[in-house]
Motif scaffolding. Structure first.
Motif, mmCIF file in Angstrom:
data_model
loop_
_atom_site.group_PDB
_atom_site.id
_atom_site.type_symbol
_atom_site.label_atom_id
_atom_site.label_comp_id
_atom_site.label_asym_id
_atom_site.label_seq_id
_atom_site.Cartn_x
_atom_site.Cartn_y
_atom_site.Cartn_z
ATOM 1 N N HIS A 219 0.962 -1.135 -0.006
ATOM 2 C CA HIS A 219 -0.195 -0.009 0.091
ATOM 3 C C HIS A 219 0.978 1.224 -0.134
ATOM 4 O O HIS A 219 0.639 2.066 -0.855
ATOM 5 N N GLU A 220 1.860 1.160 0.656
ATOM 6 C CA GLU A 220 2.835 2.201 0.677
ATOM 7 C C GLU A 220 3.432 2.710 -0.586
ATOM 8 O O GLU A 220 3.496 3.642 -0.863
ATOM 9 N N LEU A 221 3.692 1.661 -1.326
ATOM 10 C CA LEU A 221 4.507 1.695 -2.658
ATOM 11 C C LEU A 221 3.304 2.272 -3.609
ATOM 12 O O LEU A 221 3.738 3.073 -4.370
ATOM 13 N N GLN A 222 2.116 1.742 -3.303
ATOM 14 C CA GLN A 222 1.050 2.456 -4.281
ATOM 15 C C GLN A 222 0.996 4.022 -4.002
ATOM 16 O O GLN A 222 0.656 4.935 -4.853
ATOM 17 N N LEU A 223 1.088 4.600 -2.687
ATOM 18 C CA LEU A 223 1.060 5.674 -2.366
ATOM 19 C C LEU A 223 2.228 6.609 -2.861
ATOM 20 O O LEU A 223 2.185 7.709 -3.486
ATOM 21 N N ALA A 224 3.487 5.807 -3.067
ATOM 22 C CA ALA A 224 4.530 6.629 -3.658
ATOM 23 C C ALA A 224 4.306 6.882 -5.115
ATOM 24 O O ALA A 224 4.775 7.746 -5.472
ATOM 25 N N VAL A 225 3.634 5.839 -5.826
ATOM 26 C CA VAL A 225 3.321 6.034 -7.155
ATOM 27 C C VAL A 225 2.270 7.228 -7.238
ATOM 28 O O VAL A 225 2.352 7.976 -8.237
ATOM 29 N N LYS A 226 1.433 7.465 -6.325
ATOM 30 C CA LYS A 226 0.369 8.330 -6.527
ATOM 31 C C LYS A 226 1.137 9.666 -6.296
ATOM 32 O O LYS A 226 0.680 10.701 -7.180
ATOM 33 N N PHE A 227 2.180 9.872 -5.570
ATOM 34 C CA PHE A 227 2.613 11.116 -5.522
ATOM 35 C C PHE A 227 3.500 11.406 -6.894
ATOM 36 O O PHE A 227 4.023 12.485 -7.004
ATOM 37 N N ILE A 228 4.223 10.359 -7.353
ATOM 38 C CA ILE A 228 5.138 10.455 -8.264
ATOM 39 C C ILE A 228 4.300 10.989 -9.600
ATOM 40 O O ILE A 228 4.665 11.763 -10.597
ATOM 41 N N LYS A 229 3.109 10.677 -9.702
ATOM 42 C CA LYS A 229 2.267 10.955 -10.741
ATOM 43 C C LYS A 229 1.586 12.500 -10.610
ATOM 44 O O LYS A 229 1.559 13.165 -11.443
ATOM 45 N N LEU A 230 1.493 12.776 -9.191
ATOM 46 C CA LEU A 230 1.016 14.360 -9.126
ATOM 47 C C LEU A 230 2.312 15.218 -9.297
ATOM 48 O O LEU A 230 2.228 16.106 -9.806
ATOM 49 N N PHE A 231 3.585 14.557 -8.997
ATOM 50 C CA PHE A 231 4.705 15.315 -9.359
ATOM 51 C C PHE A 231 4.822 15.733 -10.750
ATOM 52 O O PHE A 231 5.193 16.699 -11.081
ATOM 53 N N ALA A 232 4.797 14.661 -11.605
ATOM 54 C CA ALA A 232 4.728 14.742 -13.053
ATOM 55 C C ALA A 232 3.631 15.624 -13.637
ATOM 56 O O ALA A 232 3.922 16.355 -14.603
ATOM 57 N N ARG A 233 2.648 15.562 -12.830
ATOM 58 C CA ARG A 233 1.529 16.476 -13.590
ATOM 59 C C ARG A 233 1.646 17.882 -12.940
ATOM 60 O O ARG A 233 1.326 18.670 -13.861
ATOM 61 N N ASN A 234 2.172 18.242 -11.880
ATOM 62 C CA ASN A 234 2.204 19.512 -11.379
ATOM 63 C C ASN A 234 3.644 20.264 -11.164
ATOM 64 O O ASN A 234 3.809 20.922 -10.410
ATOM 65 N N SER A 235 4.822 19.429 -11.827
ATOM 66 C CA SER A 235 6.167 20.062 -11.534
ATOM 67 C C SER A 235 6.313 21.415 -12.013
ATOM 68 O O SER A 235 7.375 22.072 -11.458
ATOM 69 N N GLY A 236 5.334 21.743 -12.814
ATOM 70 C CA GLY A 236 5.564 23.287 -13.274
ATOM 71 C C GLY A 236 5.400 24.341 -11.894
ATOM 72 O O GLY A 236 5.912 25.438 -11.868
ATOM 73 N N MET A 237 4.655 23.829 -10.809
ATOM 74 C CA MET A 237 4.415 24.654 -9.857
ATOM 75 C C MET A 237 5.467 24.314 -8.509
ATOM 76 O O MET A 237 5.273 23.134 -8.334
ATOM 77 N N GLU A 238 6.314 25.076 -8.333
ATOM 78 C CA GLU A 238 7.236 24.804 -7.520
ATOM 79 C C GLU A 238 7.139 24.229 -6.253
ATOM 80 O O GLU A 238 7.515 23.286 -5.785
ATOM 81 N N GLY A 239 6.190 24.805 -5.454
ATOM 82 C CA GLY A 239 5.950 24.255 -3.982
ATOM 83 C C GLY A 239 5.260 22.865 -4.062
ATOM 84 O O GLY A 239 5.578 22.136 -3.319
ATOM 85 N N GLU A 240 3.962 22.836 -5.080
ATOM 86 C CA GLU A 240 3.681 21.474 -5.260
ATOM 87 C C GLU A 240 4.686 20.291 -5.514
ATOM 88 O O GLU A 240 4.550 19.229 -5.405
ATOM 89 N N ALA A 241 5.469 20.668 -6.504
ATOM 90 C CA ALA A 241 6.647 19.752 -6.877
ATOM 91 C C ALA A 241 7.464 19.321 -5.930
ATOM 92 O O ALA A 241 7.380 18.179 -5.622
ATOM 93 N N TYR A 242 7.904 20.264 -4.884
ATOM 94 C CA TYR A 242 8.482 19.774 -3.726
ATOM 95 C C TYR A 242 7.816 18.926 -2.705
ATOM 96 O O TYR A 242 8.305 18.006 -2.267
#
Length: 251
Positions: free
Chosen positions: A9-32
């Motif tokens: 389950h924790e690995l699934q959450l890691a995937v969730k956040f890397i997908k969000l990172f890819a989608r929102n990496s233009g926004m500095e705060g969200e990327a970090y």
């Protein structure tokens, strides 16, 4: 009975956040924020697999698990990519933070958009053409306890295509931990179905993650004549635009 479902389950959450990172990496705060959560959940997947075997200490299963775990620990200590992820996670947990650097992929504009000033009556004026550049976040050197860890150039003995790309390092890191969990499950627990394992990669959708990470365009270093000047953006090319080092107000 050993249980690795919490680790999965924790690995699934890691995937969730890397997908969000890819989608929102233009926004500095969200990327970090998303990158930090990715690092934390990635390590938690390892920790919770260990916790799932806590009651097997001294048993035959426990001894066999410790042997497999020892092999993986050795890989984590020696492999540049896994060590980089571990040290990055330590920086986040200890409040040191983690920084990227942003670079333009091409010095030539990817296109143009238009900015207009807005006066107090809401009327637009002084319309100007502004170049739009394609940019991306790149990994930086990690410093922990005065030790420096460079972005990895190899993983498990294989050269990386782009050692500065956070998406590539995340995909390879997730793959390592997934294989660890899968091997542990096959050997000891048999608690994850083939459908669950297959669904993990379907949900991850690496092609979509890579595509999302490549969609970002930016207006770079545009300085308004006065701070807090209001501007109207005409995004005629429908670029997913964000602003870097911009001090005005966007309408």
């Amino acid at each position: 009975m050993p249980d690795i479902k919490n680790g999965f389950h924790e690995l699934q959450l890691a995937v969730k956040f890397i997908k969000l990172f890819a989608r929102n990496s233009g926004m500095e705060g969200e990327a970090y924020s998303n990158w930090s959560h990715f690092l934390i959940h990635l390590q938690a997947s390892w920790d919770k697999v260990e916790a799932g075997f806590a009651d097997t200490s001294g048993t035959d299963i426990g001894n066999k698990f410790n042997y497999l775990r020892g092999l993986k620990i050795h890989q984590r200590k020696k492999d540049p990519l896994l060590k980089y992820l571990w040290e990055s996670r330590n920086m986040v947990v200890h409040g040191v933070g983690f920084s990227f650097r942003r670079a333009m992929i091409d010095k030539l504009p990817a296109g143009y958009t238009y900015l207009s000033k807005i006066n107090k009556q809401g009327i637009r004026y002084d319309r100007r053409q502004i170049p739009v550049f394609k940019t991306r976040l790149l990994l930086n050197t990690v410093i922990n306890k005065e030790r420096k860890f460079q972005p990895p150039t190899h993983h498990l003995g294989v050269p990386m295509e782009n050692s500065l790309d956070p998406i590539e390092i995340a995909i390879k890191g997730i793959s390592f931990y997934f294989n660890y969990i899968k091997d542990t499950d096959v050997e000891f627990t048999r608690s994850l179905s083939s459908q669950q394992l297959s669904a993990f990669w379907t949900n991850f959708n690496i092609a979509e993650v890579i595509t999302d990470a490549g969609k970002l365009y930016h207006i770079v270093n545009f300085q308004p004549e006065k701070e807090n000047t209001e501007y109207y953006v005409e995004n005629t090319n429908n670029f997913p635009i964000t602003f870097i080092h911009f001090q005005g107000t966007i309408m």
